[in-house]
Structures are given as C-alpha cells and as structure tokens.
Design an enzyme around this catalytic site. Sequence first.
Site, short mmCIF file in Angstrom:
data_model
loop_
_atom_site.label_atom_id
_atom_site.label_comp_id
_atom_site.label_asym_id
_atom_site.label_seq_id
_atom_site.Cartn_x
_atom_site.Cartn_y
_atom_site.Cartn_z
CB CYS A 117 8.17 -7.31 20.34
SG CYS A 117 7.70 -8.57 21.56
CG ASP A 119 8.19 -1.24 27.82
OD1 ASP A 119 8.04 -0.17 27.20
OD2 ASP A 119 7.47 -2.24 27.65
#
Length: 236
Positions: free
Chosen positions: A22, A148
């Site tokens: 990412c 996360d």
Amino acid sequence: MPMPADTRGLPVQKASLLIKICGLNTPQAVEAAVAAGADLLGFVFFPKSPRYVGHREAAELTALARRLAPGAGIVALTVDASDADLEAIIDAIAPDWLQLHGGETPERVAAVRERFKGGVMKALGVGSAGDVARAHRFAEGADSLLLDAKPAADAVLPGGNGIPFDHRLIAGERFGVPFLLSGGLHADNVADAIRLVRPQGVDVSSGVESAPGVKDAARIAAFVRAAREALDMVGQ
C-alpha cells in the site's frame, strides 16, 4: 483483479495468501511491487498522508500497474470519503477495491458496497477484545476486512503508522469474510504473524519504506519473500 461473480471477499489466487503493498506513489514503487509479486497494489487518496496521490497521478500509476501486472488488484484507500469523492476516484482509476479506512459505520460500508458494486474492504483498528467483537459487525456489509493497529487518539493517520498490535487478539479468529492483517508488519516479523493469525492476506506500507512515503525496492522484495516462505511452512 475483478471479483468472482459468485463469491464475496478476496479473489482466489494460486497462492492462498494475498500480499498487498500500500501507499505506492511513484513509478519505481509500482515497478518494485509488481516485480516482487504483490497481488494487491494500494494507492492512498488521503491528503494528510505522505503517500497521497492525486487523481491524475494515480491514473498514470495504475495504468502502469495494469500494463505490468494485468492480474494485480488495484485498491483505492480512502478516509471518510463522500459519495462524490468515491465517484471521482472510480472515474480516475476504476479500482477493483475501495478500502474504507476512516470512521465509517457498518451502515455506511454496506451503502458504499450497494451503490458502487465493486469490492469494499473495511479497515478497522484493533487494540482490544472489544475491537475484535466490533469487527464482526462489519462483515455483513463488507467484502473483506483489513485489521490494523489502532492509532493513538492524536494520530494524524488512521494507518501506515508502523505500529503493530497484539496478534493474539485475533489468532484463530474468523469473520465470515476474508481479512488482511496489517499494522507494523515488515520482513522480519511477517512470518511469525502469518503463522499465528493465519490471515487470508497481509498488508504493508511503512514497513517497506526507507522514509515516510518512500518505498524501498529491496524491502518490498524481502517482505514478499518472507510472507511466501511463511505460507509454505504453515501449509496453507
């Protein structure tokens, strides 16, 4: 990579672990992620992030990605984006996935999925058993989850902070949809995380950078290699 017509969640790969890189924001970063064999390529549409890309820049980068790796999935990371914002991103890059990384409610996630018809990935911070229980509430409206580390209350960024969380909180957990593990992962710890959690995928951003927003080709390659080796060891 388009969603299979008859299933929900992350697409099936030859390898049963998906690797997402990412925060790609340069042609060199895209090339490095593709060369390493990443399955999902993430682009950040959050202006406060050092990894932010504008629509024109993202269009150029995703065009490059599709030329180099037609089978890789394009992921657009957004934070509390409006429908108009999402429409503009879709018009610019036609992502395979919308990653919702803000304070979106389960209802908002479901509404985005219903309106835009593509893959919707909801990112959630995990810092306690209560956060894990909360993640289950999003499974019905999302195609996949991304778990996360929970950012600090005064954090500017909702993710990409290089902070791990206690993976024991989700060891053996299943949510009814596939999930990616994120938060503080890098080449030296991703194998242990995979062995413990057994996620359907892993996501990395700051863990493959030499400075905030600066991707490092060697670190990307090392991360992907470590993740693939861990997959072989656990026999997924």
